[in-house]
Write a protein that holds these residues in place. Structure first.
Motif, PDB file in Angstrom:
ATOM      1  N   PHE A 108       0.177  19.228  -0.091  1.00 36.89           N
ATOM      2  CA  PHE A 108      -0.841  20.509   0.817  1.00 36.89           C
ATOM      3  C   PHE A 108      -1.365  21.303  -0.464  1.00 36.89           C
ATOM      4  CE2 PHE A 108      -0.082  20.262   5.600  1.00 36.89           C
ATOM      5  CZ  PHE A 108      -0.978  20.577   5.970  1.00 36.89           C
ATOM      6  N   LEU A 155      17.219  30.045  -3.128  1.00 32.17           N
ATOM      7  CA  LEU A 155      16.238  30.399  -2.955  1.00 32.17           C
ATOM      8  C   LEU A 155      16.805  32.201  -3.096  1.00 32.17           C
ATOM      9  CD1 LEU A 155      13.505  30.146  -1.883  1.00 32.17           C
ATOM     10  CD2 LEU A 155      14.215  29.602   0.318  1.00 32.17           C
ATOM     11  N   PHE A 213      16.510  24.200   6.374  1.00 35.43           N
ATOM     12  CA  PHE A 213      16.793  24.559   5.103  1.00 35.43           C
ATOM     13  C   PHE A 213      16.129  26.784   4.880  1.00 35.43           C
ATOM     14  CE2 PHE A 213      14.434  25.504   0.903  1.00 35.43           C
ATOM     15  CZ  PHE A 213      15.504  24.826   0.864  1.00 35.43           C
ATOM     16  N   PRO A 263       4.051  26.489  11.167  1.00 35.84           N
ATOM     17  CA  PRO A 263       3.239  26.556   9.410  1.00 35.84           C
ATOM     18  C   PRO A 263       1.992  26.232   9.553  1.00 35.84           C
ATOM     19  CG  PRO A 263       4.629  25.059  11.070  1.00 35.84           C
ATOM     20  CD  PRO A 263       4.866  25.418  11.247  1.00 35.84           C
ATOM     21  N   LEU A 264       0.943  26.742  11.313  1.00 31.53           N
ATOM     22  CA  LEU A 264      -0.481  26.360  11.238  1.00 31.53           C
ATOM     23  C   LEU A 264      -0.939  27.468  10.566  1.00 31.53           C
ATOM     24  CD1 LEU A 264      -1.270  25.245  14.024  1.00 31.53           C
ATOM     25  CD2 LEU A 264      -2.103  24.772  11.724  1.00 31.53           C
ATOM     26  N   MET A 304      -3.422  24.998  -0.576  1.00 32.88           N
ATOM     27  CA  MET A 304      -3.873  25.775  -0.004  1.00 32.88           C
ATOM     28  C   MET A 304      -5.049  26.675   0.055  1.00 32.88           C
ATOM     29  SD  MET A 304      -0.589  26.263   2.746  1.00 32.88           S
ATOM     30  CE  MET A 304       0.658  25.563   1.698  1.00 32.88           C
ATOM     31  N   ILE A 312      11.491  23.615  -5.803  1.00 25.81           N
ATOM     32  CA  ILE A 312      12.492  24.179  -4.230  1.00 25.81           C
ATOM     33  C   ILE A 312      11.900  23.236  -3.752  1.00 25.81           C
ATOM     34  CG2 ILE A 312       9.780  25.491  -3.409  1.00 25.81           C
ATOM     35  CD1 ILE A 312      13.352  26.394  -3.068  1.00 25.81           C
ATOM     36  N   ILE A 345       4.174  28.847   4.853  1.00 26.98           N
ATOM     37  CA  ILE A 345       4.103  27.879   3.553  1.00 26.98           C
ATOM     38  C   ILE A 345       5.371  27.313   3.727  1.00 26.98           C
ATOM     39  CG2 ILE A 345       3.746  28.485   0.663  1.00 26.98           C
ATOM     40  CD1 ILE A 345       3.030  30.550   1.410  1.00 26.98           C
ATOM     41  N   MET A 346       6.461  27.685   3.426  1.00 26.37           N
ATOM     42  CA  MET A 346       7.443  26.423   3.358  1.00 26.37           C
ATOM     43  C   MET A 346       7.383  25.581   4.145  1.00 26.37           C
ATOM     44  SD  MET A 346      10.344  28.172   0.772  1.00 26.37           S
ATOM     45  CE  MET A 346      10.288  30.359   0.768  1.00 26.37           C
ATOM     46  N   LYS A 347       7.130  25.963   5.265  1.00 29.94           N
ATOM     47  CA  LYS A 347       6.968  25.149   6.198  1.00 29.94           C
ATOM     48  C   LYS A 347       6.302  24.087   6.530  1.00 29.94           C
ATOM     49  CE  LYS A 347       9.678  26.779   9.897  1.00 29.94           C
ATOM     50  NZ  LYS A 347       8.860  27.230  12.156  1.00 29.94           N
ATOM     51  N   ALA A 348       4.512  24.541   6.332  1.00 27.94           N
ATOM     52  CA  ALA A 348       3.810  23.701   6.153  1.00 27.94           C
ATOM     53  C   ALA A 348       4.052  22.500   5.014  1.00 27.94           C
ATOM     54  CB  ALA A 348       2.374  24.409   5.508  1.00 27.94           C
ATOM     55  N   ILE A 349       4.960  22.757   3.574  1.00 31.20           N
ATOM     56  CA  ILE A 349       5.187  21.867   2.932  1.00 31.20           C
ATOM     57  C   ILE A 349       6.667  21.498   3.032  1.00 31.20           C
ATOM     58  CG2 ILE A 349       3.580  22.566   0.872  1.00 31.20           C
ATOM     59  CD1 ILE A 349       6.088  23.883  -0.599  1.00 31.20           C
ATOM     60  N   GLY A 350       7.022  21.406   3.930  1.00 29.78           N
ATOM     61  CA  GLY A 350       8.097  20.321   4.419  1.00 29.78           C
ATOM     62  C   GLY A 350       9.371  21.375   4.398  1.00 29.78           C
ATOM     63  N   ALA A 351       9.793  22.416   4.469  1.00 24.41           N
ATOM     64  CA  ALA A 351      10.621  22.576   4.310  1.00 24.41           C
ATOM     65  C   ALA A 351      11.208  22.798   6.343  1.00 24.41           C
ATOM     66  CB  ALA A 351      11.037  24.243   3.781  1.00 24.41           C
ATOM     67  N   ARG A 352      12.461  22.703   6.626  1.00 29.69           N
ATOM     68  CA  ARG A 352      12.758  22.434   7.846  1.00 29.69           C
ATOM     69  C   ARG A 352      13.272  23.691   8.454  1.00 29.69           C
ATOM     70  NH1 ARG A 352      16.461  17.744   9.559  1.00 29.69           N
ATOM     71  NH2 ARG A 352      14.479  15.484   8.466  1.00 29.69           N
ATOM     72  N   ASN A 368      11.204  17.516  13.403  1.00 29.90           N
ATOM     73  CA  ASN A 368      12.413  17.519  12.139  1.00 29.90           C
ATOM     74  C   ASN A 368      11.724  15.968  11.205  1.00 29.90           C
ATOM     75  OD1 ASN A 368      14.096  19.677  11.259  1.00 29.90           O
ATOM     76  ND2 ASN A 368      15.667  18.525  12.894  1.00 29.90           N
ATOM     77  N   MET A 410      14.520  20.738  -0.672  1.00 28.56           N
ATOM     78  CA  MET A 410      14.262  20.784   0.597  1.00 28.56           C
ATOM     79  C   MET A 410      15.017  19.523   1.195  1.00 28.56           C
ATOM     80  SD  MET A 410      10.516  22.684   1.190  1.00 28.56           S
ATOM     81  CE  MET A 410      10.134  24.537   0.774  1.00 28.56           C
ATOM     82  N   SER A 452       8.331  17.518   9.838  1.00 31.97           N
ATOM     83  CA  SER A 452       8.816  18.133   8.799  1.00 31.97           C
ATOM     84  C   SER A 452       8.961  16.855   7.614  1.00 31.97           C
ATOM     85  CB  SER A 452      10.074  19.291   9.017  1.00 31.97           C
ATOM     86  OG  SER A 452       9.657  20.304   9.365  1.00 31.97           O
ATOM     87  N   ARG A 482       6.305  15.875   5.628  1.00 32.96           N
ATOM     88  CA  ARG A 482       5.012  16.370   5.247  1.00 32.96           C
ATOM     89  C   ARG A 482       5.427  16.811   4.102  1.00 32.96           C
ATOM     90  NH1 ARG A 482       5.313  20.108   9.807  1.00 32.96           N
ATOM     91  NH2 ARG A 482       6.598  21.133   8.949  1.00 32.96           N
ATOM     92  N   LEU A 483       7.301  16.676   3.839  1.00 34.56           N
ATOM     93  CA  LEU A 483       7.563  16.974   2.473  1.00 34.56           C
ATOM     94  C   LEU A 483       7.846  15.829   1.360  1.00 34.56           C
ATOM     95  CD1 LEU A 483       9.388  18.472   0.945  1.00 34.56           C
ATOM     96  CD2 LEU A 483      11.475  17.778   2.711  1.00 34.56           C
ATOM     97  N   LEU A 499       1.349  18.953  10.794  1.00 35.15           N
ATOM     98  CA  LEU A 499       1.041  20.408  11.445  1.00 35.15           C
ATOM     99  C   LEU A 499       1.032  20.374  12.601  1.00 35.15           C
ATOM    100  CD1 LEU A 499      -0.535  22.576   8.456  1.00 35.15           C
ATOM    101  CD2 LEU A 499       1.962  22.444   8.833  1.00 35.15           C
ATOM    102  N   ALA A 530       0.121  29.145   8.022  1.00 37.49           N
ATOM    103  CA  ALA A 530       0.079  29.459   6.333  1.00 37.49           C
ATOM    104  C   ALA A 530      -1.045  29.431   6.117  1.00 37.49           C
ATOM    105  CB  ALA A 530       1.080  28.330   5.887  1.00 37.49           C
ATOM    106  N   GLN A 559       5.546  33.326   3.873  1.00 42.55           N
ATOM    107  CA  GLN A 559       6.087  32.764   2.916  1.00 42.55           C
ATOM    108  C   GLN A 559       6.952  32.054   3.521  1.00 42.55           C
ATOM    109  OE1 GLN A 559       8.454  34.795   0.365  1.00 42.55           O
ATOM    110  NE2 GLN A 559       7.311  36.280   0.330  1.00 42.55           N
TER     111      GLN A 559
END
Lengths: 231, 373
Positions: free
Chosen positions: A90, B3, B294, B365-366, A92, A109, B284-291, A78, A113, A81, A84-85, A57, B368, B281
């Motif tokens: 994670f 989504l 997306f 994303p931090l 939290m 979801i 969070i999604m960015k933190a778990i990998g959403a570009r 990117n 992604m 990302s 991370r994906l 992050l 989150a 929200q």
């Protein structure tokens, strides 16, 4: 190539006016697959910065972060990302679920992604949730779940892409003792059976018994601490 | 899209609110465009439907029939101009038709008398009865809206302030001028009516208001040069020159433009507030990998679905309104216009959602993680 997570000499500086504040000072740590590590320390000690750098992050000002043998300290947004994906799961603080998705969709979801959701993905998600005791809650929304159930959903979400590294940030912050033990023992169980490298940042000293090693963070410096184990 | 739809389904009330606003906006846009279209048709359909390409006016007449007076002798010279294939004169006056000798006000009807050469390209084809004849000057063809006022084929009506009476030989459709029904008469009859007072023709031989031209690539500049005291314009310019036409359309267009700008801001602000509320929200999604792509796609597709369905409801309501509107209302829905405004509305809402997309791409994303050191 070495699996797991290796951090060597990572530092992070912030500029505060003319002063340079270091949030992280030459931190080195290696987490092998199947190892569950805890990081404790007072607030403001740099735990979050440490987790953010380990979790792709945040990028370190200095030093090297190797995930699964790949150096991630020089990647683009990117690419991060993507890391991370696919490489990081994670977990939290409580209630970090998407409010309008049901438990099953919370997992799917993540699959979306990276593209389409296959039937295999779906059955894996269902199996994972059943394993975590959420088999009857697949269609429930976060608002209908208890704190423990939410956190178990988050654990399942972290595992859905089969990452190599699991990072947990205060996963028990909003749980009572019984639920906290339940959740952390679940994380420990999944980490060992699935062979993941895992780091948990926590305040809660009661839960350290589940971990293989405990590190203490103070003023940006990380050091190994001695804690009796219960295994 | 996944989504987007999930959220729409889960937060029905909140999205219903914005959908209602959008439906009302699109409804109003369509009704205004129908009204504008109806009014401009009523004002100038006789002119717009004429098979003429250019119009020759008197110099200094601002392309307006009522300010222009020319001699029919010019037609001969005009036929010889380059590119001109046909030439025909025309004249207009406003008048009132009186049913029989009635003194009741509801039996008087405003009409526009348009004088043309019988059989020329200016004569519209009849949908009922027969066309104009050069032999019988009192035989006229009228717009079919006069039927609604109780006029029938073969009826004779008096003209207010004149001894002349006219007989309906045939009906035509979509022929209105200056917001009233058009009555086509032979040009000789028109002259009798228009220049009843001696001297009102200013001594012009065979006076007409304007001369209509057919042909392609006519050089209006060359005509103006060769024929002193004339001014040649395209038919479209002549329509704009009609008294009040520009002002009327301008008013409606201005309202439409304001409405579109307002809707862009209202929608943009709505989507922006929605997005701001969901900052964590998205984090969070960015933190778990959403570009960013997306999440951006999710927002844009949500706006697309919402806008499209609101516009469709708006169109349905508009056609519903049109169905129950009184017949005399100058309201005309043009499918082309409805489609155009639908696309404009859709594009506006998508553009306004781009502000939100930009906001998303800037979310850290931090955050989150719930604490930033």
């Amino acid at each position: 190539m070495s699996k797991g997570l290796q951090i060597t000499g990572a530092s992070k500086y912030y500029n505060e006016g003319s002063n340079r504040v270091s949030a992280l000072d030459k931190v080195s740590i290696t987490v092998e697959p199947g190892e569950f590590i805890a990081v404790v320390g007072p607030s403001g000690s740099g735990k979050s910065t440490f987790l953010s750098i380990a979790g792709a992050l945040l990028q370190a000002s200095e030093g090297e972060v190797k995930l699964n043998g790949q150096d991630i300290s020089k990647l683009s947004g990117n690419q991060l990302s993507n890391i991370r994906l696919h490489e990081i799961g994670f977990i939290m603080q409580a209630s970090n679920l998407v409010p309008y998705l049901n438990v099953l969709d919370q997992l799917l979801i993540v699959k979306r992604m990276s593209g389409k959701v296959s039937t295999a993905d779906k059955s894996f998600a269902v199996k994972l949730l059943e394993e975590l005791g959420l088999g009857t809650k697949l269609k429930n929304y976060p608002e209908e779940l208890s704190g423990g159930e939410k956190q178990r959903t988050a654990i399942a979400r972290a595992l859905i892409n089969d990452p190599n590294v699991i990072l947990a940030d205060e996963p028990t912050a909003s749980l009572d003792t019984k639920r906290a033990h339940e959740v952390v023992s679940l994380i420990a169980h999944e980490v060992r059976t699935r062979h993941k490298a895992a780091i948990m940042v926590t305040h809660d000293e009661r839960l350290l018994a589940y971990c293989d090693k405990v590190y203490r963070m103070e003023d940006g410096k990380l050091s190994l601490a001695k804690v009796e184990s219960i295994h | 899209m996944f989504l987007a739809l999930k959220e729409l389904k889960h937060n029905k009330k909140r999205f219903l609110m914005i959908a209602i606003i959008f439906v009302l906006i699109s409804w109003l846009v369509f009704i205004l465009s129908g009204l504008g279209n109806g009014l401009s048709t009523l004002a100038a359909s006789a002119f717009k439907n004429m098979k003429a390409d250019y119009v020759v006016f008197e110099q200094g007449s601002k392309a307006s029939m009522s300010k222009s007076l020319l001699s029919n002798e010019l037609t001969q010279q005009l036929t010889e101009m380059q590119g001109v294939t046909a030439v025909s004169p025309m004249g207009t006056i406003m008048a009132s038709a009186i049913k029989g000798n009635s003194l009741k006000s509801e039996d008087k009807l405003d009409i526009a008398i348009i004088g043309i050469e019988p059989g020329s390209f200016l004569e519209p084809s009849v949908i009922e009865g027969s066309g104009l004849t050069p032999d019988n000057l009192n035989q006229v063809i009228v717009n079919k809206t006069m039927k609604d006022e109780g006029y029938k084929l073969g009826d004779t009506f008096q003209l207010d302030g004149s001894m002349e009476s006219l007989t309906i030989a045939g009906f035509v459709e979509d022929q209105t001028y200056n917001h009233v029904a058009a009555v086509f008469t032979p040009i000789a009859e028109w002259r009798k009516l228009a220049f009843a007072a001696p001297g009102s023709d200013k001594g012009v031989i065979e006076p007409v208001n304007a001369i209509m031209l057919q042909g392609h690539n006519i050089d209006s500049g060359a005509i103006n040069e060769k024929l002193a005291g004339t001014d040649t314009v395209t038919r479209a310019e002549a329509v704009q020159g009609m008294p009040g036409y520009k002002e009327e359309n301008g008013t409606i267009l201005m309202m439409l433009a304001f409405l579109l700008v307002i809707s862009a801001f209202v929608l943009g602000v709505f989507f922006y507030v929605f997005t701001m509320q969901k900052t964590s929200q998205f984090g969070i999604m960015k933190a778990i990998g959403a570009r960013n792509g997306f999440l951006g796609k999710a927002v844009v597709s949500q706006v697309f679905v919402l806008s499209l369905s609101s516009i469709i409801v708006g169109i349905i309501l508009t056609y519903g309104t049109a169905a129950i509107m009184p017949k005399g209302m100058p309201f005309m829905l043009d499918t082309k216009l409805v489609i155009t405004y639908s696309i404009v509305l859709l594009v506006i809402s998508l553009l306004s959602s781009l502000v939100s997309v930009r906001t998303i791409s800037k979310i850290d994303p931090l955050k989150a993680l719930g604490r930033v050191e």
